[in-house]
Design a protein around this motif. Structure first.
Motif, PDB file in Angstrom:
ATOM      1  N   ALA A 247       0.825  -1.215  -0.058  1.00  0.00           N
ATOM      2  CA  ALA A 247      -0.115   0.003   0.090  1.00  0.00           C
ATOM      3  C   ALA A 247       0.932   1.243   0.096  1.00  0.00           C
ATOM      4  CB  ALA A 247      -0.763  -0.002   1.501  1.00  0.00           C
ATOM      5  N   PHE A 248       2.044   1.119   0.665  1.00  0.00           N
ATOM      6  CA  PHE A 248       2.896   2.239   0.855  1.00  0.00           C
ATOM      7  C   PHE A 248       3.579   2.712  -0.681  1.00  0.00           C
ATOM      8  CE2 PHE A 248       7.093   4.020   1.806  1.00  0.00           C
ATOM      9  CZ  PHE A 248       6.629   5.446   2.355  1.00  0.00           C
ATOM     10  N   LYS A 249       3.845   1.581  -1.056  1.00  0.00           N
ATOM     11  CA  LYS A 249       4.639   1.611  -2.643  1.00  0.00           C
ATOM     12  C   LYS A 249       3.656   2.313  -3.546  1.00  0.00           C
ATOM     13  CE  LYS A 249       6.690  -2.065  -3.925  1.00  0.00           C
ATOM     14  NZ  LYS A 249       6.961  -3.716  -4.099  1.00  0.00           N
ATOM     15  N   ARG A 250       2.465   1.661  -3.579  1.00  0.00           N
ATOM     16  CA  ARG A 250       1.328   2.398  -4.365  1.00  0.00           C
ATOM     17  C   ARG A 250       1.214   3.580  -4.118  1.00  0.00           C
ATOM     18  NH1 ARG A 250      -3.071  -2.169  -5.763  1.00  0.00           N
ATOM     19  NH2 ARG A 250      -1.929  -3.921  -6.264  1.00  0.00           N
ATOM     20  N   SER A 251       0.905   4.239  -2.826  1.00  0.00           N
ATOM     21  CA  SER A 251       0.713   5.624  -2.610  1.00  0.00           C
ATOM     22  C   SER A 251       1.874   6.289  -3.004  1.00  0.00           C
ATOM     23  CB  SER A 251       0.186   5.561  -1.088  1.00  0.00           C
ATOM     24  OG  SER A 251       1.393   5.329  -0.253  1.00  0.00           O
ATOM     25  N   ALA A 252       3.006   5.935  -2.799  1.00  0.00           N
ATOM     26  CA  ALA A 252       4.206   6.593  -3.200  1.00  0.00           C
ATOM     27  C   ALA A 252       4.152   7.012  -4.491  1.00  0.00           C
ATOM     28  CB  ALA A 252       5.590   5.962  -2.540  1.00  0.00           C
ATOM     29  N   LYS A 253       3.945   5.773  -5.454  1.00  0.00           N
ATOM     30  CA  LYS A 253       3.815   6.040  -6.723  1.00  0.00           C
ATOM     31  C   LYS A 253       2.995   7.079  -7.224  1.00  0.00           C
ATOM     32  CE  LYS A 253       3.264   3.441 -11.016  1.00  0.00           C
ATOM     33  NZ  LYS A 253       2.899   2.051 -11.522  1.00  0.00           N
ATOM     34  N   ASP A 254       1.787   6.857  -6.393  1.00  0.00           N
ATOM     35  CA  ASP A 254       0.760   8.026  -6.900  1.00  0.00           C
ATOM     36  C   ASP A 254       0.848   9.398  -6.621  1.00  0.00           C
ATOM     37  OD1 ASP A 254      -0.818   6.055  -8.057  1.00  0.00           O
ATOM     38  OD2 ASP A 254      -2.441   6.100  -6.530  1.00  0.00           O
ATOM     39  N   ALA A 255       1.754   9.489  -5.529  1.00  0.00           N
ATOM     40  CA  ALA A 255       2.080  10.787  -5.015  1.00  0.00           C
ATOM     41  C   ALA A 255       3.151  11.401  -5.735  1.00  0.00           C
ATOM     42  CB  ALA A 255       2.484  10.771  -3.611  1.00  0.00           C
ATOM     43  N   CYS A 256       4.101  10.727  -6.045  1.00  0.00           N
ATOM     44  CA  CYS A 256       5.105  11.078  -7.038  1.00  0.00           C
ATOM     45  C   CYS A 256       4.785  11.653  -8.445  1.00  0.00           C
ATOM     46  CB  CYS A 256       6.380   9.845  -7.265  1.00  0.00           C
ATOM     47  SG  CYS A 256       7.058   9.816  -6.044  1.00  0.00           S
ATOM     48  N   LYS A 257       3.777  10.786  -8.682  1.00  0.00           N
ATOM     49  CA  LYS A 257       2.962  11.338 -10.374  1.00  0.00           C
ATOM     50  C   LYS A 257       2.248  12.624 -10.093  1.00  0.00           C
ATOM     51  CE  LYS A 257       1.785   6.810 -12.222  1.00  0.00           C
ATOM     52  NZ  LYS A 257       0.471   6.107 -12.788  1.00  0.00           N
ATOM     53  N   ILE A 258       1.549  13.068  -8.760  1.00  0.00           N
ATOM     54  CA  ILE A 258       1.011  14.272  -8.818  1.00  0.00           C
ATOM     55  C   ILE A 258       2.111  15.312  -8.891  1.00  0.00           C
ATOM     56  CG2 ILE A 258      -0.288  15.423  -7.144  1.00  0.00           C
ATOM     57  CD1 ILE A 258      -1.714  12.966  -6.531  1.00  0.00           C
ATOM     58  N   ILE A 259       3.202  15.039  -7.915  1.00  0.00           N
ATOM     59  CA  ILE A 259       4.076  16.130  -7.796  1.00  0.00           C
ATOM     60  C   ILE A 259       4.592  16.314  -9.195  1.00  0.00           C
ATOM     61  CG2 ILE A 259       6.489  16.658  -6.899  1.00  0.00           C
ATOM     62  CD1 ILE A 259       4.228  16.999  -4.979  1.00  0.00           C
ATOM     63  N   LEU A 260       5.117  15.319 -10.008  1.00  0.00           N
ATOM     64  CA  LEU A 260       5.591  15.364 -11.353  1.00  0.00           C
ATOM     65  C   LEU A 260       4.608  16.254 -12.165  1.00  0.00           C
ATOM     66  CD1 LEU A 260       8.011  14.699 -13.131  1.00  0.00           C
ATOM     67  CD2 LEU A 260       6.731  12.586 -13.909  1.00  0.00           C
ATOM     68  N   GLY A 261       3.238  15.906 -12.240  1.00  0.00           N
ATOM     69  CA  GLY A 261       2.436  16.681 -12.936  1.00  0.00           C
ATOM     70  C   GLY A 261       2.278  18.141 -12.800  1.00  0.00           C
ATOM     71  N   LEU A 262       2.630  18.476 -11.584  1.00  0.00           N
ATOM     72  CA  LEU A 262       2.851  19.891 -10.914  1.00  0.00           C
ATOM     73  C   LEU A 262       3.695  20.838 -11.539  1.00  0.00           C
ATOM     74  CD1 LEU A 262       1.453  19.343  -7.205  1.00  0.00           C
ATOM     75  CD2 LEU A 262       0.244  20.296  -9.044  1.00  0.00           C
ATOM     76  N   VAL A 263       4.843  20.287 -11.919  1.00  0.00           N
ATOM     77  CA  VAL A 263       5.903  20.940 -12.611  1.00  0.00           C
ATOM     78  C   VAL A 263       5.661  22.067 -13.580  1.00  0.00           C
ATOM     79  CG1 VAL A 263       8.107  20.687 -13.723  1.00  0.00           C
ATOM     80  CG2 VAL A 263       7.671  19.037 -11.817  1.00  0.00           C
ATOM     81  N   PRO A 264       4.808  21.595 -14.566  1.00  0.00           N
ATOM     82  CA  PRO A 264       4.332  22.894 -15.267  1.00  0.00           C
ATOM     83  C   PRO A 264       3.414  24.006 -14.740  1.00  0.00           C
ATOM     84  CG  PRO A 264       3.868  20.646 -16.457  1.00  0.00           C
ATOM     85  CD  PRO A 264       4.248  20.375 -14.929  1.00  0.00           C
TER      86      PRO A 264
END
Length: 318
Positions: A247-264
């Motif tokens: 569960a932690f690995k999946r949530s970490a993956k989702d959280a990193c995706k969101i941060i990456l998507g915020l760069v623009p």
């Protein structure tokens, strides 16, 4: 089951699929799955029969019908923006709502606490910043702080700072989500004190129209970054049916995706702050155009689009 009985039981459905295929994506997917199941059954029990050949042709034709009009997603960035990120955002909409609620609540607390209490404002913003702002207001340039530095330097420095804060919020999620919540509270109180500083000088409207040229995107990205940190902590605290590690690995993956998507978003917000906000005397319609456009993008891409994509079955592509 005898082959004749198998045909009699399913013939009408096969004819329906062949002559009047469903137009709804969900129904089409269901029909395709059923047809493939029938094909597997026929190949198992009647491998050399005409029934198996018929179902194989029907399934192949349906497969081509589903995918013939679909453009290949050869660009990973386009796929990420169109499907992966919206799917992730939609999965955690409740956490985003929680982060927004926390920020809004403590922004109001900050505004109320700062009214009539200059020590609170100075405590949140610092004496040097408050004194500089008051001097600028006295000189008729209330937002002169945005014009004091080289525009390019400001853009790059603010971009670096905002990305650093977002990564800090994400990393803070390891502490069961407490640090990003604390940072959301702190930033909301600071913004409330900042707004109160100008409101006391009769500049509340100018504050919104000027600061939110960049603040609409910047604050929205800050809230979403806080949500990403909370998502990380939530995966560890509430694993559900998964193991805590999974569960932690999946949530970490989702959280990193969101941060990456915020760069623009951070890049654009920093550009506005470095190059546009400094023109505090630009026409009101120009300020409103940027502000409303930014707000429309945030609501449209991070709220409405993921919901509509889910309802249309677009997540099947992700």
């Amino acid at each position: 089951m005898r082959e004749a009985l198998f045909i009699k039981k399913n013939k009408d459905r096969w004819t329906q699929i062949e002559q009047q295929p469903a137009s709804d994506p969900d129904e089409m997917a269901t029909e395709f799955i059923q047809l493939v199941d029938d094909l597997s059954y026929a190949k198992t029990f009647y491998p050399t029969s005409r029934t198996a050949r018929y179902l194989n042709i029907a399934a192949s034709r349906m497969y081509l019908g589903i995918y013939k009009n679909r453009k290949a997603e050869v660009n990973p960035l386009a796929r990420f923006c169109k499907y992966d990120l919206p799917q992730t955002i939609r999965r955690h909409h409740k956490v985003l709502l929680l982060a927004f609620g926390i920020f809004t609540l403590f922004f109001i607390v900050g505004v109320c606490s700062a009214r009539g209490d200059e020590s609170f404002i100075r405590g949140m913003l610092g004496n040097a910043y408050v004194n500089m702002t008051e001097d600028n207001i006295a000189q008729g340039k209330p937002f002169g702080v945005y014009a004091n530095e080289n525009a390019l330097y400001m853009w790059l420095w603010i971009l670096k700072n905002n990305i650093f804060v977002s990564i800090q919020m994400l990393a803070g999620g390891v502490l069961v989500g407490l640090l990003p919540i604390f940072q959301l509270v702190f930033e909301a109180l600071r913004l409330g004190a900042f707004e109160a500083l100008f409101a006391q000088k009769g500049l509340a409207g100018d504050f919104v129209l000027t600061v939110f040229i960049h603040g609409t995107l910047e604050i929205s990205a800050l809230i979403i970054s806080g949500a990403a940190g909370i998502i990380l902590g939530k995966g560890f605290l509430f694993p559900g049916t998964l193991s805590r590690l999974e569960a932690f690995k999946r949530s970490a993956k989702d959280a990193c995706k969101i941060i990456l998507g915020l760069v623009p978003v951070f890049i654009t917000a920093a550009f506005f702050e470095g190059f546009v906000t400094r023109y505090e005397f630009m026409p009101v319609w120009g300020k409103l155009l940027i502000l409303v456009g930014s707000l429309t993008f945030i609501i449209g891409y991070f709220i409405i689009y993921p919901i509509r994509l889910e309802r249309k079955g677009g997540f099947a592509h992700a």
